[in-house]
Design a protein around this motif. Sequence first.
Motif, PDB file in Angstrom:
ATOM      1  N   ARG A 442      38.651  42.257  69.168  1.00 38.30           N
ATOM      2  CA  ARG A 442      38.139  43.377  68.631  1.00 38.30           C
ATOM      3  C   ARG A 442      39.565  43.711  67.951  1.00 38.30           C
ATOM      4  N   TYR A 443      39.722  43.583  66.483  1.00 40.45           N
ATOM      5  CA  TYR A 443      40.450  44.144  66.024  1.00 40.45           C
ATOM      6  C   TYR A 443      40.396  45.107  65.359  1.00 40.45           C
ATOM      7  N   ASP A 444      41.359  46.820  65.759  1.00 43.73           N
ATOM      8  CA  ASP A 444      41.716  48.048  65.896  1.00 43.73           C
ATOM      9  C   ASP A 444      42.176  48.725  64.535  1.00 43.73           C
ATOM     10  N   GLY A 445      41.749  47.559  63.296  1.00 41.16           N
ATOM     11  CA  GLY A 445      42.026  48.123  61.731  1.00 41.16           C
ATOM     12  C   GLY A 445      43.266  47.662  61.590  1.00 41.16           C
ATOM     13  N   GLY A 446      43.711  47.407  60.738  1.00 45.66           N
ATOM     14  CA  GLY A 446      45.182  47.143  60.073  1.00 45.66           C
ATOM     15  C   GLY A 446      45.030  46.452  57.891  1.00 45.66           C
ATOM     16  N   SER A 447      45.930  46.180  57.621  1.00 47.63           N
ATOM     17  CA  SER A 447      45.690  45.840  56.211  1.00 47.63           C
ATOM     18  C   SER A 447      45.279  44.391  55.241  1.00 47.63           C
ATOM     19  N   TYR A 448      44.581  44.101  56.477  1.00 46.86           N
ATOM     20  CA  TYR A 448      43.882  42.792  55.946  1.00 46.86           C
ATOM     21  C   TYR A 448      43.715  41.460  54.486  1.00 46.86           C
ATOM     22  N   ARG A 449      43.054  42.549  53.647  1.00 46.30           N
ATOM     23  CA  ARG A 449      43.424  42.782  52.342  1.00 46.30           C
ATOM     24  C   ARG A 449      44.443  42.757  51.498  1.00 46.30           C
ATOM     25  N   ARG A 450      45.130  44.309  51.400  1.00 46.19           N
ATOM     26  CA  ARG A 450      46.125  44.467  50.953  1.00 46.19           C
ATOM     27  C   ARG A 450      47.557  43.746  50.491  1.00 46.19           C
ATOM     28  N   SER A 451      48.058  43.564  52.838  1.00 46.23           N
ATOM     29  CA  SER A 451      48.686  42.536  52.493  1.00 46.23           C
ATOM     30  C   SER A 451      48.823  40.980  51.885  1.00 46.23           C
ATOM     31  N   LEU A 452      47.688  40.484  52.062  1.00 45.15           N
ATOM     32  CA  LEU A 452      47.206  38.925  50.939  1.00 45.15           C
ATOM     33  C   LEU A 452      47.793  39.687  49.196  1.00 45.15           C
ATOM     34  N   GLU A 453      47.303  40.717  49.326  1.00 42.07           N
ATOM     35  CA  GLU A 453      47.527  41.256  47.713  1.00 42.07           C
ATOM     36  C   GLU A 453      49.373  41.634  47.569  1.00 42.07           C
ATOM     37  N   LEU A 454      49.320  42.189  48.256  1.00 43.53           N
ATOM     38  CA  LEU A 454      51.044  42.643  47.842  1.00 43.53           C
ATOM     39  C   LEU A 454      51.843  41.568  48.362  1.00 43.53           C
ATOM     40  N   ALA A 455      51.214  40.389  49.550  1.00 42.60           N
ATOM     41  CA  ALA A 455      52.200  39.536  49.875  1.00 42.60           C
ATOM     42  C   ALA A 455      52.186  38.333  47.958  1.00 42.60           C
ATOM     43  N   THR A 456      51.192  38.314  47.465  1.00 38.60           N
ATOM     44  CA  THR A 456      51.136  37.510  46.272  1.00 38.60           C
ATOM     45  C   THR A 456      51.721  37.909  45.204  1.00 38.60           C
ATOM     46  N   GLU A 457      51.401  39.571  45.359  1.00 43.35           N
ATOM     47  CA  GLU A 457      52.578  39.934  44.489  1.00 43.35           C
ATOM     48  C   GLU A 457      53.859  40.158  44.014  1.00 43.35           C
ATOM     49  N   MET A 458      53.800  40.312  44.743  1.00 42.71           N
ATOM     50  CA  MET A 458      55.892  39.489  45.988  1.00 42.71           C
ATOM     51  C   MET A 458      56.480  38.120  44.881  1.00 42.71           C
ATOM     52  N   ALA A 459      54.924  37.372  45.375  1.00 42.44           N
ATOM     53  CA  ALA A 459      55.288  35.877  45.062  1.00 42.44           C
ATOM     54  C   ALA A 459      55.064  35.626  43.900  1.00 42.44           C
ATOM     55  N   ASP A 460      54.494  36.654  42.952  1.00 38.83           N
ATOM     56  CA  ASP A 460      54.359  36.539  41.934  1.00 38.83           C
ATOM     57  C   ASP A 460      53.605  35.039  41.281  1.00 38.83           C
ATOM     58  N   TYR A 461      52.559  35.114  42.791  1.00 39.25           N
ATOM     59  CA  TYR A 461      51.734  34.516  42.550  1.00 39.25           C
ATOM     60  C   TYR A 461      50.902  33.425  41.113  1.00 39.25           C
ATOM     61  N   ARG A 462      50.071  35.056  40.160  1.00 39.81           N
ATOM     62  CA  ARG A 462      49.852  34.457  39.311  1.00 39.81           C
ATOM     63  C   ARG A 462      50.797  33.869  38.019  1.00 39.81           C
ATOM     64  N   GLY A 463      52.116  34.635  38.299  1.00 41.01           N
ATOM     65  CA  GLY A 463      52.898  33.327  37.707  1.00 41.01           C
ATOM     66  C   GLY A 463      52.933  32.218  37.608  1.00 41.01           C
ATOM     67  N   ILE A 464      53.234  31.852  39.061  1.00 39.24           N
ATOM     68  CA  ILE A 464      53.763  29.783  39.406  1.00 39.24           C
ATOM     69  C   ILE A 464      52.397  29.526  38.785  1.00 39.24           C
ATOM     70  N   ARG A 465      51.169  30.144  39.108  1.00 46.25           N
ATOM     71  CA  ARG A 465      50.031  29.253  38.442  1.00 46.25           C
ATOM     72  C   ARG A 465      49.732  28.731  37.464  1.00 46.25           C
ATOM     73  N   GLU A 466      50.368  30.141  36.743  1.00 45.01           N
ATOM     74  CA  GLU A 466      50.522  29.745  35.267  1.00 45.01           C
ATOM     75  C   GLU A 466      51.555  28.776  34.461  1.00 45.01           C
ATOM     76  N   ARG A 467      52.621  28.563  35.054  1.00 42.94           N
ATOM     77  CA  ARG A 467      54.092  27.510  35.279  1.00 42.94           C
ATOM     78  C   ARG A 467      53.429  26.396  35.807  1.00 42.94           C
ATOM     79  N   GLN A 468      52.438  26.372  36.145  1.00 43.42           N
ATOM     80  CA  GLN A 468      52.541  25.349  37.019  1.00 43.42           C
ATOM     81  C   GLN A 468      52.104  23.588  36.310  1.00 43.42           C
ATOM     82  N   ILE A 469      51.278  23.800  35.317  1.00 43.74           N
ATOM     83  CA  ILE A 469      50.704  22.422  34.705  1.00 43.74           C
ATOM     84  C   ILE A 469      52.171  22.255  33.727  1.00 43.74           C
ATOM     85  N   GLU A 470      53.006  23.391  33.031  1.00 40.51           N
ATOM     86  CA  GLU A 470      53.765  22.817  32.290  1.00 40.51           C
ATOM     87  C   GLU A 470      55.033  22.355  32.829  1.00 40.51           C
TER      88      GLU A 470
END
Length: 816
Positions: A442-470
């Motif tokens: 029984r989770y008592d509340g947290g940042s479940y969505r925001r932690s995923l969003e922040l971690a991928t922002e900090m890692a430059d997830y979208r940029g990595i995806r854009e560079r992968q094919i090349e």
Amino acid sequence: MHGIRRNRRLGQGRGFACPWRQWERSMTQSDMSAGRYVGARVARSEDPRLMRGLARYLDDIELPRMLHAAFVRSPMAHARVVQIDVEEVRGMPGVVGVFTHGDLAGVGPIQAIGPRPEIKSSLRAVLADGKVRFVGEAVAVVVAESRYIAEDACELVDVEYEQLRVVANARAALEPGAPILHADLGDNRISRIERSGGDIDHAFAAAAHVVKVSFHHGRVGALPLETRGVIGDWDAGTSTMRVWNSSQMPHLLRALIAAPLGLAETQLEVMVPAVGGAFGLKASVYPEDIVVPAVSRLVGRPVKWVEDRYENLAASSHAKEIDIDMEMAVAEDGTFLGVRAKNLSDPGAYSMPPFQAHHESLGSVNCMTGIYDIAAASYVAETALTNKAPLGVYRGVGWTPGQTVREVLVDDVARAIGRDPVELRLQNCIPDTPYDSVIGPRYDGGSYRRSLELATEMADYRGIRERQIEQRNQGKYVGVGVSPYVEPTGFGGRIGNELGYPGEYYDTASISIQADGSIYVMSGLNSQGQSHETTFAQLAADGIGARIEEVRVVQGDTKSTPFSAGVYASRSALIGAATIGRAAHEMKRRLVALAADMLEANVDDVEITHGKAFVRGAPEVVKTIADIAAYVHWGGGAAAVDLEEGALSVSSSAAPGGSYGNGCVVAVVVVDIETGKIQVEKVVSVEDCGTMLNPMIVEGQVAGAVAQGIGDALLEEHQYNEDGAFMSASLLDYLYPSTMEIPDIAIGHLETPAPGVPGGFKGLGEAGVIATPGAVLNAVADALSPFGVRVHSTPLGPSKVLDLIDEAREAMSGSA
């Protein structure tokens, strides 16, 4: 509500500049000048002693007339002990005694008691009682004037064995006709636990897609820098046994070894000196914890034993070997409908008290839905004994393999239905408000969505995806993997019952103020690197209104500290806040009453901050805590304000129910497809541990756990062959991460205070180990996705990578 607190990058001595850094420094200075220490980057008070080599570890302790012990250990995985001949040893110069099971009549056994009826309870003799069940099991002990003599004498102990058939793995343990390790148990299955929630059959019947993974998590070890050690010193004059032990749970250890030693707890004093790492390995009761004090009593002199590295690898607890089958039912639009799992844990030959052998199997499934909104779930968790060293409770027990398998499965689902793995996770993420999972937590509340969003922002997830094919066109195989998690912390009655470990917990702290105004904080929670001397002082100073320089934390001695159930399962922050915080609140109430009498003011008008009491609106007239203490000790102050005797000594007990932390780890890797080498380029870890006690210490906990998680994913494995021979007997054979394998670690903080928990704290000590392997394995699978590689086991070394690529290529060519 939660909010971004600050980000920081650790590793290789580099930091990154960002607007949060300067704001963080000024906030810390402001808070500390006002006497508010919780949340500030207070420097660790332990460090000067540790950095100058002045800490006193167990092996630094020397007692008059002290002897040394060494153990004769079995080279056989499964055998009857036919005969032990010690006659040649008894006459050796410098040997004081040699003892086998028969010489220790009335000592032991040790027992792990199952908290539920599905679990069988087993006994373990402190020395082999006619049978050995794993390589490294202690058969005899030699006590001598030096460790060198004791080791040489062990070589002369002649043990005759009759070899028995070996149970090499958990699946073999359940086969018809398999050798039974403990005849009194009837078979090798020590537990089978089932649980379900929601309509699991309907979920799978309605699914547009069903994706399954069969995963093997390898066998690993905690490997602290300081190994285990015990000193026993029997005082015949007072009938008192003094024990020094490198333990995580001095009070619980005393409670568990007193009866096997034939002593009342009042006859047993357990002291824990500085501890050079533990990670759960020192949160169990081992035979040596009883044998060493027992032989001290027999020879009438202090006896020391310190584990060597072979013993640490072969005979200390292992962790996490488990097979897990997990499948997920998914709707056409990607909605997760249900998940079910069946696992089989390989716990070795014995349970490790106080914990039963089922902890990995149950732990791997009791949080199986993670951050996802899944309406139906079920599991079957089994455990079967084998001829290996027992499993203990290494950091992230059970949750590491369970988290890894689920997150690998989510990535497999994303590939199967053609979705981005981050978008699919966000689609199925639970809300940040309190949430009742279908399977227990029984989770008592947290940042479940925001932690995923922040971690991928900090890692430059979208940029990595854009560079992968090349990059792939250039022959560079880069992958990115994510692993959002929920971590049960502050293990107590509520969380224990939710996760299937019924029971209650009890901890106490006390605070006393001396005549000069200095303050003792006494806690049974002892540190193994978690910085209790600093953080507990922060809690007490803020709670009382004192200066942190006046606070001294006492820990690690059952004679001078109140009872605690121990330090494990991320308990310290919550338990410390509840016990120390309550005691500090009561102490402040008493100080205010005394100060009001001294200042001739109304109690409601008196404030205490930074060690000074004053009347609100007239801060120039003050009484220091030292003044108040002198008034009590020498001026009759306690009677003047009608406080009971012991006015400046307060104890407080608490049994908090615990809380759930959360966060997300993102890993970026590069895989060399010619050599199979995996280079971890970047790790981002975002954690939400509620209110942060000390961000600097939080970051140290996160970074260390992430490093262990990388080792779990790529390097570490205790190996046995089919005959039960131990193949990882040195650090040449057991690999662990060095600074060369650990990249920069970028750390982001979110804070969602835990409701109902004093201070709003949540634990975080195990999160990096729990979540990092899944992120790393997903990153490798992503890098190798052009070949169709799926990663379903740990550790993932270079040869295994090459095998996976070859197998995937063959499969692709066969289907063409």
